[in-house]
Design a protein around this motif. Structure first.
Motif, PDB file in Angstrom:
ATOM      1  N   PHE A   1       0.832  -1.208   0.000  1.00 38.71           N
ATOM      2  CA  PHE A   1       0.000   0.000   0.000  1.00 38.71           C
ATOM      3  C   PHE A   1       0.867   1.259   0.000  1.00 38.71           C
ATOM      4  CE2 PHE A   1      -2.209   3.396   2.229  1.00 38.71           C
ATOM      5  CZ  PHE A   1      -3.389   3.465   1.523  1.00 38.71           C
ATOM      6  N   TYR A   2       1.826   1.320   0.923  1.00 43.38           N
ATOM      7  CA  TYR A   2       2.654   2.527   1.012  1.00 43.38           C
ATOM      8  C   TYR A   2       3.637   2.623  -0.156  1.00 43.38           C
ATOM      9  CZ  TYR A   2       0.694   3.331   5.607  1.00 43.38           C
ATOM     10  OH  TYR A   2      -0.178   3.590   6.639  1.00 43.38           O
ATOM     11  N   LEU A   3       4.084   1.507  -0.641  1.00 47.08           N
ATOM     12  CA  LEU A   3       4.975   1.507  -1.795  1.00 47.08           C
ATOM     13  C   LEU A   3       4.242   2.024  -3.036  1.00 47.08           C
ATOM     14  CD1 LEU A   3       7.806   0.797  -2.801  1.00 47.08           C
ATOM     15  CD2 LEU A   3       6.978  -1.507  -3.307  1.00 47.08           C
ATOM     16  N   CYS A   4       2.961   1.650  -3.149  1.00 47.47           N
ATOM     17  CA  CYS A   4       2.159   2.117  -4.274  1.00 47.47           C
ATOM     18  C   CYS A   4       1.959   3.629  -4.195  1.00 47.47           C
ATOM     19  CB  CYS A   4       0.813   1.398  -4.295  1.00 47.47           C
ATOM     20  SG  CYS A   4      -0.217   1.832  -5.706  1.00 47.47           S
ATOM     21  N   LEU A   5       1.680   4.156  -2.996  1.00 43.69           N
ATOM     22  CA  LEU A   5       1.539   5.598  -2.837  1.00 43.69           C
ATOM     23  C   LEU A   5       2.818   6.322  -3.244  1.00 43.69           C
ATOM     24  CD1 LEU A   5      -0.375   6.084   0.558  1.00 43.69           C
ATOM     25  CD2 LEU A   5      -1.244   6.416  -1.767  1.00 43.69           C
ATOM     26  N   ALA A   6       3.953   5.783  -2.808  1.00 41.62           N
ATOM     27  CA  ALA A   6       5.238   6.407  -3.140  1.00 41.62           C
ATOM     28  C   ALA A   6       5.496   6.349  -4.646  1.00 41.62           C
ATOM     29  CB  ALA A   6       6.358   5.710  -2.374  1.00 41.62           C
ATOM     30  N   SER A   7       5.143   5.220  -5.260  1.00 36.14           N
ATOM     31  CA  SER A   7       5.356   5.053  -6.693  1.00 36.14           C
ATOM     32  C   SER A   7       4.522   6.045  -7.500  1.00 36.14           C
ATOM     33  CB  SER A   7       5.006   3.616  -7.104  1.00 36.14           C
ATOM     34  OG  SER A   7       5.049   3.468  -8.506  1.00 36.14           O
ATOM     35  N   LEU A   8       3.251   6.177  -7.129  1.00 41.96           N
ATOM     36  CA  LEU A   8       2.383   7.115  -7.844  1.00 41.96           C
ATOM     37  C   LEU A   8       2.841   8.557  -7.632  1.00 41.96           C
ATOM     38  CD1 LEU A   8      -1.146   5.556  -7.193  1.00 41.96           C
ATOM     39  CD2 LEU A   8       0.117   5.620  -9.352  1.00 41.96           C
ATOM     40  N   ALA A   9       3.252   8.876  -6.412  1.00 45.49           N
ATOM     41  CA  ALA A   9       3.745  10.228  -6.134  1.00 45.49           C
ATOM     42  C   ALA A   9       4.992  10.514  -6.975  1.00 45.49           C
ATOM     43  CB  ALA A   9       4.067  10.381  -4.651  1.00 45.49           C
ATOM     44  N   PHE A  10       5.868   9.537  -7.092  1.00 47.15           N
ATOM     45  CA  PHE A  10       7.076   9.698  -7.907  1.00 47.15           C
ATOM     46  C   PHE A  10       6.718   9.919  -9.375  1.00 47.15           C
ATOM     47  CE2 PHE A  10       9.996   7.588 -10.852  1.00 47.15           C
ATOM     48  CZ  PHE A  10      11.156   8.313 -10.625  1.00 47.15           C
TER      49      PHE A  10
ATOM     50  N   SER B   1       5.955  18.503  -1.954  1.00 50.97           N
ATOM     51  CA  SER B   1       5.242  17.278  -2.316  1.00 50.97           C
ATOM     52  C   SER B   1       5.755  16.093  -1.502  1.00 50.97           C
ATOM     53  CB  SER B   1       5.390  16.994  -3.814  1.00 50.97           C
ATOM     54  OG  SER B   1       6.752  16.883  -4.193  1.00 50.97           O
ATOM     55  N   GLY B   2       7.083  16.068  -1.206  1.00 52.16           N
ATOM     56  CA  GLY B   2       7.630  15.009  -0.355  1.00 52.16           C
ATOM     57  C   GLY B   2       7.072  15.082   1.046  1.00 52.16           C
ATOM     58  N   ALA B   3       6.997  16.311   1.572  1.00 48.27           N
ATOM     59  CA  ALA B   3       6.428  16.493   2.910  1.00 48.27           C
ATOM     60  C   ALA B   3       4.957  16.112   2.933  1.00 48.27           C
ATOM     61  CB  ALA B   3       6.617  17.944   3.358  1.00 48.27           C
ATOM     62  N   GLY B   4       4.254  16.448   1.853  1.00 46.26           N
ATOM     63  CA  GLY B   4       2.835  16.092   1.762  1.00 46.26           C
ATOM     64  C   GLY B   4       2.635  14.595   1.721  1.00 46.26           C
ATOM     65  N   LEU B   5       3.502  13.882   0.999  1.00 47.84           N
ATOM     66  CA  LEU B   5       3.400  12.424   0.924  1.00 47.84           C
ATOM     67  C   LEU B   5       3.645  11.800   2.302  1.00 47.84           C
ATOM     68  CD1 LEU B   5       3.170   9.769  -0.675  1.00 47.84           C
ATOM     69  CD2 LEU B   5       5.639   9.945  -1.130  1.00 47.84           C
ATOM     70  N   ILE B   6       4.654  12.300   3.010  1.00 49.57           N
ATOM     71  CA  ILE B   6       4.956  11.770   4.348  1.00 49.57           C
ATOM     72  C   ILE B   6       3.782  12.016   5.297  1.00 49.57           C
ATOM     73  CG2 ILE B   6       6.443  12.055   6.374  1.00 49.57           C
ATOM     74  CD1 ILE B   6       8.749  12.670   4.401  1.00 49.57           C
ATOM     75  N   ALA B   7       3.211  13.224   5.212  1.00 50.77           N
ATOM     76  CA  ALA B   7       2.077  13.547   6.079  1.00 50.77           C
ATOM     77  C   ALA B   7       0.885  12.653   5.762  1.00 50.77           C
ATOM     78  CB  ALA B   7       1.696  15.016   5.908  1.00 50.77           C
ATOM     79  N   LEU B   8       0.652  12.382   4.484  1.00 50.15           N
ATOM     80  CA  LEU B   8      -0.453  11.507   4.081  1.00 50.15           C
ATOM     81  C   LEU B   8      -0.237  10.096   4.616  1.00 50.15           C
ATOM     82  CD1 LEU B   8      -3.022  10.976   2.395  1.00 50.15           C
ATOM     83  CD2 LEU B   8      -1.509  10.503   0.446  1.00 50.15           C
TER      84      LEU B   8
ATOM     85  N   ILE C   1      -2.644   8.104   7.251  1.00 54.87           N
ATOM     86  CA  ILE C   1      -3.256   6.810   6.960  1.00 54.87           C
ATOM     87  C   ILE C   1      -2.811   5.769   7.986  1.00 54.87           C
ATOM     88  CG2 ILE C   1      -3.351   4.923   5.287  1.00 54.87           C
ATOM     89  CD1 ILE C   1      -3.142   7.037   3.078  1.00 54.87           C
ATOM     90  N   HIS C   2      -1.531   5.846   8.394  1.00 56.00           N
ATOM     91  CA  HIS C   2      -1.006   4.898   9.366  1.00 56.00           C
ATOM     92  C   HIS C   2      -1.765   4.992  10.692  1.00 56.00           C
ATOM     93  CE1 HIS C   2       1.853   2.321  11.399  1.00 56.00           C
ATOM     94  NE2 HIS C   2       2.026   3.253  12.351  1.00 56.00           N
ATOM     95  N   ARG C   3      -2.183   6.181  11.056  1.00 58.27           N
ATOM     96  CA  ARG C   3      -2.943   6.360  12.290  1.00 58.27           C
ATOM     97  C   ARG C   3      -4.368   5.839  12.163  1.00 58.27           C
ATOM     98  NH1 ARG C   3      -1.440  12.229  14.976  1.00 58.27           N
ATOM     99  NH2 ARG C   3       0.803  11.823  15.302  1.00 58.27           N
ATOM    100  N   LEU C   4      -4.919   5.966  10.948  1.00 53.86           N
ATOM    101  CA  LEU C   4      -6.298   5.513  10.732  1.00 53.86           C
ATOM    102  C   LEU C   4      -6.383   3.994  10.586  1.00 53.86           C
ATOM    103  CD1 LEU C   4      -7.598   8.240   8.236  1.00 53.86           C
ATOM    104  CD2 LEU C   4      -8.277   7.927  10.627  1.00 53.86           C
ATOM    105  N   ILE C   5      -5.415   3.431   9.874  1.00 55.83           N
ATOM    106  CA  ILE C   5      -5.438   1.981   9.626  1.00 55.83           C
ATOM    107  C   ILE C   5      -4.316   1.345  10.449  1.00 55.83           C
ATOM    108  CG2 ILE C   5      -5.347   0.171   7.868  1.00 55.83           C
ATOM    109  CD1 ILE C   5      -6.112   2.248   5.805  1.00 55.83           C
ATOM    110  N   LYS C   6      -4.696   0.656  11.509  1.00 56.25           N
ATOM    111  CA  LYS C   6      -3.685   0.103  12.408  1.00 56.25           C
ATOM    112  C   LYS C   6      -3.538  -1.396  12.280  1.00 56.25           C
ATOM    113  CE  LYS C   6      -4.207   3.843  15.754  1.00 56.25           C
ATOM    114  NZ  LYS C   6      -4.476   4.232  17.157  1.00 56.25           N
ATOM    115  N   ARG C   7      -4.607  -2.095  11.884  1.00 54.60           N
ATOM    116  CA  ARG C   7      -4.530  -3.552  11.838  1.00 54.60           C
ATOM    117  C   ARG C   7      -4.048  -4.014  10.464  1.00 54.60           C
ATOM    118  NH1 ARG C   7     -10.109  -6.010  13.362  1.00 54.60           N
ATOM    119  NH2 ARG C   7     -10.702  -4.636  11.619  1.00 54.60           N
ATOM    120  N   PRO C   8      -3.161  -4.984  10.400  1.00 56.17           N
ATOM    121  CA  PRO C   8      -2.660  -5.506   9.129  1.00 56.17           C
ATOM    122  C   PRO C   8      -3.772  -6.060   8.243  1.00 56.17           C
ATOM    123  CG  PRO C   8      -1.263  -6.229  10.937  1.00 56.17           C
ATOM    124  CD  PRO C   8      -2.455  -5.564  11.559  1.00 56.17           C
TER     125      PRO C   8
END
Length: 542
Positions: free
Chosen positions: A69-78, A101-108, A112-119
């Motif tokens: 999930f996070y790798l996909c977000l990073a890939s699309l942002a790139f 944009s890098g700061a925005g991606l990290i904040a996003l 999301i990490h705070r909202l989705i906690k369970r694997p």
């Protein structure tokens, strides 16, 4: 079996699919304009990078769905960073944009990490994401398949045109001689007659005309183009007939361009053993029947060949529409990787590298550039030196606007709406270069050549009165140099459709009948075959 399929479907394939989707989309948008192999190599490279990144991320995030999930977000942002910057932030600082944009991606990601906690919540996203990615990929592949199919269909049409217009050239090219003199068709774009330069524009062009007369030229009195636009004037002159319909499967613009490139005049001379040389102006289409097609790039002149599969994907259009893509633009496909990098976060890297070491690229010179105009004139000496009898087509986009030169010949940029003073300063310098071109031909020729210095249409730039403006566009400058053994008497009423019938009948003993003199006006440029006969109003006699 079903369990294995369900398990396989839960693997996060979308990471790889969405990593290459922006590349496929970019390639589809630029299909036919970029190099196919580089696009394929970019896709393969991105798949490899996604695999490596997925493996390396596993050392930090063990759970595969969360990692994906996070790798996909990073890939699309790139992949989208440079594109979003181009749309929303140009010409802001690339560095600032990348940091924001890098700061925005990290904040996003943190949000999301705070909202989705369970694997298992990340695992629930995998199947729908796979489905969405697969739908996007399928749609993009279908688009590309349809583009490739259209290119193949058009390639067969283009091939059919070439074979339908095929000729049986002389087995041996003849040498330049008294009976087979070199022929240069020089087309100064939008050059009015001296009479109209004086009466309508209050400009005395007699110095240039006298210079041509001193060199042996005959100036045709009251010469007029049958059409007031290049698109119709050139094919009419070169095919010695009126062009009043499109009988082909091509778009109107494509049909007219190809009729100019594969003209009856060129085919006649090829059958006589001539070598057909075409200097591309950025406006003309390359000819499949030409022996030499020379274009002009930032790294100097280059000889090219017509690539049917390359041309077909973009040249052909619905015959009811005007083509907006020039075949010449497609013969030099651009590298794909720089185009892709400019849409990514690496845009800043390429920008900085270009500042340190600007790349050396052979990009075609703009058709309206001062550099193309001068390079074309410089290059004529290479054709003059050829021992073969040549027919050379030289289209020069001067004195057509924009203005590039001052009276001293300095390049001053590009003025699209010049004042009369700026226009005529550029005009005078263009005349000096036309004389340089003529002198190069006359001084370097082994035998006296034929030089046709004839405009495609006139010009309303510098026009001083409001009435009869359309008439100015039909009156053209026309001057001819023939070897001493030949002589042409121009009829009292002379239009350029009869240029080659007069010359061929005198030089080669043909019996072409002269066409009736008519002036045809195009009502709208986008409807080139909606024409009105304005001969009664504008046709002039000696």
């Amino acid at each position: 079996m079903l369990k294995r399929h369900a398990s396989a479907w839960r693997f996060p394939y979308y990471v790889w699919i969405l990593a290459v989707y922006p590349i496929l989309y970019l390639y589809s948008v630029n299909f036919g304009l970029v190099r196919d192999r580089e696009a394929a190599a970019t896709i393969i490279g991105m798949l490899a990078l996604a695999t490596i990144a997925y493996w390396l991320a596993g050392r930090v995030i063990r759970e595969q769905h969360k990692r994906a999930f996070y790798l996909c977000l990073a890939s699309l942002a790139f992949s989208l960073s440079g594109h979003v910057y181009l749309i929303a932030f140009m010409p802001k600082s690339l560095l600032v944009w990348n940091l924001l944009s890098g700061a925005g991606l990290i904040a996003l990601c943190l949000g999301i990490h705070r909202l989705i906690k369970r694997p298992e919540d990340y695992a629930k996203l995998t199947s729908p994401f796979n489905l969405i990615a697969l739908i996007l990929l399928t749609a993009q592949i279908l688009t590309l398949v349809s583009q490739i199919a259209a290119a193949q269909e058009n390639a067969s049409i283009f091939s059919a045109y070439s074979s339908a217009e095929s000729i049986t050239p002389s087995q041996n090219k003849v040498m330049d001689s008294v009976s087979r003199p070199d022929i240069y068709y020089i087309i100064p774009d939008a050059y009015p007659s001296d009479e109209w330069l004086m009466s309508a524009m209050n400009y005395d062009n007699s110095e240039f005309t006298e210079a041509l007369r001193e060199r042996g030229f005959v100036i045709a009195p009251h010469a007029q183009s049958n059409y007031a636009t290049t698109m119709l004037s050139l094919p009419s002159v070169l095919n010695m007939r009126y062009i009043d319909e499109n009988p082909s499967d091509y778009g109107d613009s494509d049909y007219l361009h190809l009729s100019t490139a594969n003209s009856e005049v060129a085919r006649k001379l090829l059958r006589l053993g001539y070598t057909y040389v075409q200097f591309l102006s950025g406006f003309l289409y390359p000819s499949p029947i030409a022996d030499i097609i020379r274009d002009f790039t930032s790294d100097g002149p280059v000889d090219i060949t017509v690539n049917e599969s390359l041309a077909a994907g973009n040249m052909m259009t619905d015959r009811r529409q005007v083509s907006r893509v020039y075949l010449n633009d497609l013969l030099f496909r651009q590298p794909f990787l720089p185009v892709y990098i400019d849409t990514t976060a690496l845009r800043i890297v390429r920008s900085q590298l270009q500042k340190i070491a600007p790349p050396s690229q052979s990009n075609t010179l703009d058709r309206l550039s001062a550099e193309r105009f001068l390079a074309t004139i410089d290059e004529i000496e290479t054709i003059v030196a050829m021992p073969e009898a040549t027919f050379t087509l030289v289209h020069l986009l001067k004195p057509h606007y924009p203005v590039h030169f001052n009276a001293d010949g300095d390049i001053i940029g590009q003025i699209n709406r010049p004042s009369p003073e700026e226009y005529f300063a550029d005009f005078r310098y263009a005349n000096s270069q036309f004389l340089r071109l003529v002198d190069t031909i006359l001084e370097g020729s082994s035998h006296q050549p034929i030089i046709i210095f004839q405009a495609d249409h006139g010009s309303s730039l510098g026009y001083a009165r409001s009435e009869d403006k359309r008439l100015v566009l039909f009156d053209v400058y026309a001057a001819y140099y023939l070897p001493d053994v030949y002589d042409i008497e121009f009829p009292g009423t002379y239009t350029t459709i009869n240029t080659y019938p007069l010359i061929f009948n005198e030089v080669f003993g043909t019996d072409y009948e002269l066409r009736e003199n008519r002036l045809m006006e195009v009502i709208e440029y986008k409807h080139l075959f909606v024409q009105q006969d304005v001969s009664d109003a504008f046709l002039r006699a000696r």
